[in-house]
Design an enzyme around this catalytic site. Structure first.
Site, PDB file in Angstrom:
ATOM      1  N   SER A  79     -26.293  39.264  90.408  1.00 36.15           N
ATOM      2  CA  SER A  79     -25.810  40.609  90.651  1.00 36.15           C
ATOM      3  C   SER A  79     -25.080  41.047  89.387  1.00 36.15           C
ATOM      4  CB  SER A  79     -24.853  40.589  91.854  1.00 36.15           C
ATOM      5  OG  SER A  79     -24.204  41.830  91.997  1.00 36.15           O
ATOM      6  N   LYS A 122     -30.284  42.074  90.447  1.00 32.52           N
ATOM      7  CA  LYS A 122     -29.695  43.159  91.245  1.00 32.52           C
ATOM      8  C   LYS A 122     -28.733  43.922  90.337  1.00 32.52           C
ATOM      9  CE  LYS A 122     -25.974  42.876  94.637  1.00 32.52           C
ATOM     10  NZ  LYS A 122     -25.542  42.207  95.884  1.00 32.52           N
ATOM     11  N   LYS A 135     -25.895  46.950  89.996  1.00 34.22           N
ATOM     12  CA  LYS A 135     -24.977  47.828  90.712  1.00 34.22           C
ATOM     13  C   LYS A 135     -25.241  49.264  90.250  1.00 34.22           C
ATOM     14  CE  LYS A 135     -22.532  44.802  93.021  1.00 34.22           C
ATOM     15  NZ  LYS A 135     -22.416  44.807  94.488  1.00 34.22           N
ATOM     16  N   ASP A 176     -27.774  47.844  94.205  1.00 31.16           N
ATOM     17  CA  ASP A 176     -26.706  47.809  95.218  1.00 31.16           C
ATOM     18  C   ASP A 176     -25.736  48.955  94.955  1.00 31.16           C
ATOM     19  OD1 ASP A 176     -24.792  47.222  97.101  1.00 31.16           O
ATOM     20  OD2 ASP A 176     -24.372  45.190  96.387  1.00 31.16           O
ATOM     21  N   GLU A 202     -29.705  48.219  98.389  1.00 31.65           N
ATOM     22  CA  GLU A 202     -28.617  47.647  99.189  1.00 31.65           C
ATOM     23  C   GLU A 202     -27.518  48.677  99.460  1.00 31.65           C
ATOM     24  OE1 GLU A 202     -27.396  43.887  97.563  1.00 31.65           O
ATOM     25  OE2 GLU A 202     -25.588  43.760  98.782  1.00 31.65           O
ATOM     26  N   ASP A 213     -25.398  45.423 103.786  1.00 34.40           N
ATOM     27  CA  ASP A 213     -24.379  44.417 103.452  1.00 34.40           C
ATOM     28  C   ASP A 213     -23.099  44.788 104.213  1.00 34.40           C
ATOM     29  OD1 ASP A 213     -22.444  42.835 102.264  1.00 34.40           O
ATOM     30  OD2 ASP A 213     -22.838  43.435 100.195  1.00 34.40           O
ATOM     31  N   LYS A 232     -23.579  37.341 104.439  1.00 36.32           N
ATOM     32  CA  LYS A 232     -22.400  36.703 103.847  1.00 36.32           C
ATOM     33  C   LYS A 232     -21.606  36.120 105.004  1.00 36.32           C
ATOM     34  CE  LYS A 232     -21.955  40.104 100.095  1.00 36.32           C
ATOM     35  NZ  LYS A 232     -21.239  41.289  99.577  1.00 36.32           N
ATOM     36  N   GLY A 248     -22.987  37.237  97.989  1.00 35.04           N
ATOM     37  CA  GLY A 248     -21.862  36.583  97.310  1.00 35.04           C
ATOM     38  C   GLY A 248     -20.705  37.549  97.214  1.00 35.04           C
TER      39      GLY A 248
HETATM   40  O1  OSB Z   1     -21.773  44.097  97.363  1.00 34.21           O
HETATM   41  O2  OSB Z   1     -22.733  42.253  97.166  1.00 34.21           O
HETATM   42  C1  OSB Z   1     -21.758  42.957  96.952  1.00 34.21           C
HETATM   43  C2  OSB Z   1     -19.253  41.127  94.727  1.00 34.21           C
HETATM   44  C3  OSB Z   1     -18.060  41.487  95.329  1.00 34.21           C
HETATM   45  C4  OSB Z   1     -18.092  42.336  96.408  1.00 34.21           C
HETATM   46  C5  OSB Z   1     -19.302  42.823  96.892  1.00 34.21           C
HETATM   47  C6  OSB Z   1     -20.502  42.445  96.304  1.00 34.21           C
HETATM   48  C7  OSB Z   1     -20.468  41.619  95.179  1.00 34.21           C
HETATM   49  C8  OSB Z   1     -21.648  41.241  94.424  1.00 34.21           C
HETATM   50  C9  OSB Z   1     -21.566  40.010  93.557  1.00 34.21           C
HETATM   51  O3  OSB Z   1     -22.649  41.894  94.399  1.00 34.21           O
HETATM   52  C10 OSB Z   1     -22.135  38.805  94.220  1.00 34.21           C
HETATM   53  C11 OSB Z   1     -21.744  37.543  93.473  1.00 34.21           C
HETATM   54  O4  OSB Z   1     -22.177  37.371  92.334  1.00 34.21           O
HETATM   55  O5  OSB Z   1     -20.997  36.729  94.044  1.00 34.21           O
HETATM   56 MG    MG Z   2     -23.640  44.314  98.340  1.00 34.04          MG
END
Ligand code: OSB
Ligand code: MG
Length: 372
Positions: free
Chosen positions: A135, A161, A163, A188, A213, A238, A262, A290
């Site tokens: 991510s 992925k 953001k 995402d 996402e 999510d 998660k 994550g």
């Molecule tokens: O939306 O998936 C998410 C990290 C912190 C809070 C929300 C998210 C995320 C990530 C990173 O996308 C996932 C990771 O590398 O642990």
């Molecule tokens: Mg997410």
């Protein structure tokens, strides 16, 4: 299993990268650790809530209070037969799945160790390694994003992925898609759009994303269902999936065709097994999400990700991406986009007590008889 004692520890860990999302910028994490002692065994849990409620509503301080004053007193000095029994003891208390998950997951570790089983065996896992992607946060430019994507594809990550947020979406995704036509690519939005953004979101259909996402509200199901009816790209939820009940409703509504699971967002491994079963009954693929976890949380996630329903690469990437030094002795590192599940009983990792002592900003032993 008799629960004898617990210790809550708050640590601050600097991240190795600046992680920008539509909800903010993270440069460090405040991590709540729980050590749970019973039958001479130690179980470990790690919180994913942050100081501020920017992702879901829960916070580190709220979880500290609930664990110390409300949840731990239900189990300290008592017999807890199994994870189901723990769940019953916590069931009068509404919501707060992230705080509950800290205790629930520590208990699963303890329970698996008591049974001399690796956690993945107890949970019903079917593989010894799991496929992972990364991510990647919002970068300062498209060229910087292209370089970052390239370096992670070269390292073997099986999905990228990105953001996104309004103003940082179509153009960057299109540039990445053109540069890496064969890459498995997702986006995402962390709830940054509204249904009225349909014209923009519909343009993403041409980019061949594996899924989009959480584009809409962090608690929404209905508008996601309306959006999904208008998009080719599968929606992955999510934030909105906070319980098995919410997962079932999301899938019945058609609000998502993929789920990010998660365990810490759902209340732990028990509710995760239920969501896994629900997703399978709908034929909906899962992947392990994550929350920038340190070693304890990452190990828990890896064990759970060995279940058969996790058919897409997860976010559980190499610990060394996030931390100069992780909290555990074992190095959780991906090779060719695969992470090995730690061996040994329970989650199979060991705390580096020296490092925990150095990074701790607060710690408190909780014993039977305390609490509200
Ligand atoms: O939306 O998936 C998410 C990290 C912190 C809070 C929300 C998210 C995320 C990530 C990173 O996308 C996932 C990771 O590398 O642990
Ligand atoms: Mg997410």
């Amino acid at each position: 299993m008799r629960i004898e004692q617990a210790e809550l520890i708050l640590l601050e860990m600097p991240l190795r990268f600046r992680f920008e999302t539509s909800f903010g910028v993270q440069t460090k994490r405040t991590i709540l650790l729980l050590k749970l002692h019973g039958n001479g065994v130690l179980g470990l849990g790690e919180g994913v809530m942050d100081r501020l409620p920017l992702f879901r509503e829960e916070t580190v301080e709220g979880a500290w209070y609930l664990l110390k004053e409300v949840f731990l007193p239900q189990v300290l000095g008592k017999e807890v037969e199994n994870p189901e029994d723990l769940r019953k003891k916590l069931s009068p208390f509404r919501g707060n799945p992230m705080a509950k998950a800290v205790l629930e997951m520590a208990f699963y570790d303890l329970f698996a160790k008591g049974a001399s089983l690796p956690l993945y065996r107890l949970l019903g896992g079917v593989r010894k390694e799991v496929a992972v992607g990364v991510s990647l946060g919002i970068q300062e430019s498209i060229p910087a994003t292209l370089r970052l994507v390239e370096s992670h594809l070269e390292r073997g990550y099986r999905r990228i992925k990105l953001k996104i947020k309004p103003g940082w979406d179509y153009e960057v995704l299109k540039a990445v898609r053109e540069a890496f036509p064969a890459a498995t690519l997702t986006a995402d939005a962390n709830s940054a759009y509204r249904l009225s953004d349909l014209p923009l979101l519909a343009r993403l259909d041409e980019l061949g994303l594996d899924y989009l996402e959480q584009p809409l509200g962090y608690d929404d199901l209905l508008d996601h269902a309306k959006l999904q009816a208008r998009l080719k790209t599968p929606i992955c939820l999510d934030e909105s999936i906070t319980s098995p009940e919410r997962a079932r409703k999301a899938l019945e509504l058609g609000a998502a065709l993929v789920l990010n699971l998660k365990p810490a967002r759902l209340g732990g491994h028990g509710p995760s097994l239920e969501v896994h079963a629900i997703a399978q009954s709908f034929g909906v693929p899962l992947w392990m999400g994550g929350m920038l976890e340190a070693g304890v949380g990452r190990a828990h996630n890896l064990h759970l990700a060995t279940l058969p329903g996790f058919t897409k690469p997860g976010d559980t990437s190499s610990a060394s991406r996030y931390w100069k030094e992780d909290l555990i002795e074992e190095a959780l590192e991906a090779k060719d986009g695969l992470m090995k599940v730690p061996k040994g009983p329970g989650i199979g990792v060991h705390l580096r007590e020296d490092l925990v002592a150095r990074l701790a900003i607060r710690r408190e032993v909780v014993r039977a008889g305390a609490g509200a």
